[in-house]
Design a protein around this motif. Sequence first.
Motif, PDB file in Angstrom:
ATOM      1  N   ALA A  60      18.686  83.541  68.503  1.00 19.60           N
ATOM      2  CA  ALA A  60      18.855  83.335  69.935  1.00 19.60           C
ATOM      3  C   ALA A  60      19.405  81.954  70.238  1.00 19.60           C
ATOM      4  O   ALA A  60      19.914  81.707  71.327  1.00 19.60           O
ATOM      5  N   PRO A  97      22.144  80.073  69.323  1.00 21.51           N
ATOM      6  CA  PRO A  97      23.520  79.808  69.779  1.00 21.51           C
ATOM      7  C   PRO A  97      23.712  80.110  71.259  1.00 21.51           C
ATOM      8  O   PRO A  97      24.357  79.333  71.976  1.00 21.51           O
ATOM      9  N   ILE A  98      23.094  81.202  71.739  1.00 18.61           N
ATOM     10  CA  ILE A  98      23.277  81.586  73.138  1.00 18.61           C
ATOM     11  C   ILE A  98      22.723  80.521  74.062  1.00 18.61           C
ATOM     12  O   ILE A  98      23.368  80.090  75.008  1.00 18.61           O
ATOM     13  N   PHE A  99      21.486  80.070  73.746  1.00 22.03           N
ATOM     14  CA  PHE A  99      20.853  79.143  74.665  1.00 22.03           C
ATOM     15  C   PHE A  99      21.489  77.759  74.585  1.00 22.03           C
ATOM     16  O   PHE A  99      21.585  77.059  75.587  1.00 22.03           O
ATOM     17  N   LEU A 119      24.657  77.299  74.025  1.00 21.13           N
ATOM     18  CA  LEU A 119      25.893  77.463  74.790  1.00 21.13           C
ATOM     19  C   LEU A 119      25.617  77.310  76.289  1.00 21.13           C
ATOM     20  O   LEU A 119      26.317  76.576  76.999  1.00 21.13           O
ATOM     21  N   ILE A 120      24.570  77.999  76.745  1.00 22.70           N
ATOM     22  CA  ILE A 120      24.251  77.949  78.171  1.00 22.70           C
ATOM     23  C   ILE A 120      23.852  76.532  78.581  1.00 22.70           C
ATOM     24  O   ILE A 120      24.272  76.023  79.617  1.00 22.70           O
ATOM     25  N   PHE A 136      26.900  74.328  78.856  1.00 20.99           N
ATOM     26  CA  PHE A 136      27.649  74.614  80.078  1.00 20.99           C
ATOM     27  C   PHE A 136      26.950  74.052  81.297  1.00 20.99           C
ATOM     28  O   PHE A 136      27.583  73.519  82.195  1.00 20.99           O
ATOM     29  N   GLN A 137      25.608  74.169  81.298  1.00 24.69           N
ATOM     30  CA  GLN A 137      24.865  73.641  82.437  1.00 24.69           C
ATOM     31  C   GLN A 137      25.051  72.136  82.543  1.00 24.69           C
ATOM     32  O   GLN A 137      25.268  71.601  83.616  1.00 24.69           O
ATOM     33  N   VAL A 140      29.516  71.271  82.238  1.00 28.10           N
ATOM     34  CA  VAL A 140      30.519  71.911  83.082  1.00 28.10           C
ATOM     35  C   VAL A 140      29.993  72.177  84.490  1.00 28.10           C
ATOM     36  O   VAL A 140      30.587  71.753  85.477  1.00 28.10           O
ATOM     37  N   LEU A 141      28.867  72.867  84.570  1.00 29.30           N
ATOM     38  CA  LEU A 141      28.414  73.289  85.901  1.00 29.30           C
ATOM     39  C   LEU A 141      27.674  72.165  86.623  1.00 29.30           C
ATOM     40  O   LEU A 141      27.772  72.024  87.830  1.00 29.30           O
ATOM     41  N   GLN A 149      24.683  71.817  87.503  1.00 26.89           N
ATOM     42  CA  GLN A 149      23.825  72.289  88.598  1.00 26.89           C
ATOM     43  C   GLN A 149      22.518  72.747  87.994  1.00 26.89           C
ATOM     44  O   GLN A 149      22.526  73.338  86.915  1.00 26.89           O
ATOM     45  N   ILE A 205      19.418  75.148  87.272  1.00 28.39           N
ATOM     46  CA  ILE A 205      19.187  76.597  87.341  1.00 28.39           C
ATOM     47  C   ILE A 205      18.034  76.840  88.306  1.00 28.39           C
ATOM     48  O   ILE A 205      17.007  76.150  88.228  1.00 28.39           O
ATOM     49  N   PRO A 206      18.169  77.756  89.237  1.00 28.56           N
ATOM     50  CA  PRO A 206      17.044  78.034  90.142  1.00 28.56           C
ATOM     51  C   PRO A 206      15.832  78.569  89.382  1.00 28.56           C
ATOM     52  O   PRO A 206      15.990  79.330  88.433  1.00 28.56           O
ATOM     53  N   VAL A 213      12.252  80.732  84.372  1.00 30.28           N
ATOM     54  CA  VAL A 213      13.266  81.222  83.445  1.00 30.28           C
ATOM     55  C   VAL A 213      12.912  80.827  82.009  1.00 30.28           C
ATOM     56  O   VAL A 213      12.988  81.639  81.085  1.00 30.28           O
TER      57      VAL A 213
END
Lengths: 265, 259
Positions: free
Chosen positions: A18, A20-22, A24-25, A28-29, A32-33, A35, A37-38, A43
Amino acid sequence: MAFLIEFSHILLATCRDAMPIFLLILCFQVFVLRQPIPHLRRVVVGIVYVVIGLALFLAGLDKALFPLGKIMANQLSAPAFIAGPGASLEGVSWTAYGWIYLFAALVGFATTIAEPSLIAVAFKANEVSAGTISQWGLRITVAVGVAVGIALGAFRIVTGTPLYIYILVGYVVVVIQTFFAPKSIIALAYDSGGVTTSTVTVPIVAALGLGLSEAVPGRNPALDGFGLIAFASLFPIIAVMGYAQYMHWLELRAKKISKEVLNAI
Amino acid sequence: MKNLISSLDKRTVYVTRVIVGTVVKKLRNALADLLPIILVIAFFQLVVLRQPLPQFGEVLFGGLLVVIGLTLFVQGLEMGLFPLGEAMAQALARKGSLWWLLVFSFSLGFSTTVAEPALIAVSREAAEIAISGNLIDPASLRSYAWGLRLSVALSVGLAIVIGVLRILKGWPIHYLIISGYVMVMLMTVVAPEEIVGIAYDAGGVTTSTVTVPLVAALGVGLASSIRGRNPLLDGFGLIAFASLLPMIFVMAYGIIIFY
């Protein structure tokens, strides 16, 4: 104690899968973004649940289901069980494998119902369609598709007919259905092909395919053992579109009848 | 003081009762998911094979773990994975940069697939088959297996990119999928027989249990944050691309390697 060590291995492996997915996210958070996460705490707790839950699930499958499923697949495909003690499978007709087909179908159905990915997609489909697609309705339809697919796949291994013929015919059926099925179901139907075959189904079905292709004379496990998963990914598409078409037809007929009744009055 | 304690007691009793009630309900749902497997195994063991269950205690313990694990997983889906996927989709759509959206989509597909244990197992097996069929030199086992893994991971990354583009542009899914099928059919004719079975199976093994909920939430989240898209019509389909494209790529890899 031995179990705890085993479980921590599985937990580590799940975390690794799991990761690599997290990562990556997270990247990005942060980059890039930029912002938040609500409901971040909720979460994170949810993700921890998913990882621990998946690890427990896999550990349990390793302990209970996989050994049992493999033993049963081997017992059912053993020459002594199919042709009687001491007899050889040489020249036995494909009808002698009745229990194999039934086992293939039932195991395909049962493992698909327990498949976590399918539970996730059915949950989303139910939410997005505002309840018109029921979770159990979708899951049972997909499971019936897998059951038919795996049974047919077992039949293919027994008879030794080439895999691509079945798949190509299946594709032609899917293409024809696509033009007649209700538009709203098509994307979901295509998706249901991909989600059926993961954690629970693949190991047992692969064991069945390899066991069967070893037992049946003239089959090569390397060539014929594969392909069952392809069946299990193709037939749910046909099943889901077929079911939607049938419901659509029922609806049209009901409308037509009520119109006729109104006209008669 | 006494009153306070008794009212506190009542509250704790109430809260515990609610929590226990929810937990029991969720456990019961998970049990329902697993009931078919239990029935099938019991039927074949007791009626067809007529043999006692081997290591009954072990199996029971494993079954218990499966029920608890599935309960936690489903709970975590609703709390964590779905909101996360949707939040990412909405944030990326709000940002309005097509480039970053596509980079994210590709990395999501690639990174989740390249480390997928099922894929590692399948590509090793495929390499061994190719060696036993004298198709490749035994010395190149590792590079062959690695090449297979890489082509599947690339194809899944590309699949998510195509799927996301489809959602953005509103292309009808069936033309894309049907042309994919036509490609698979044509390549089946020319690809070496040893790779066809593996290629077909590769489509099924790529989509893991953590990836599917995230990808589904991403698609639905994108479709619902873009005007004119219907979440049901346009939000699904990403997983379909992710199971179709690997077949094409694996067969292409086989054709390139063997000829």
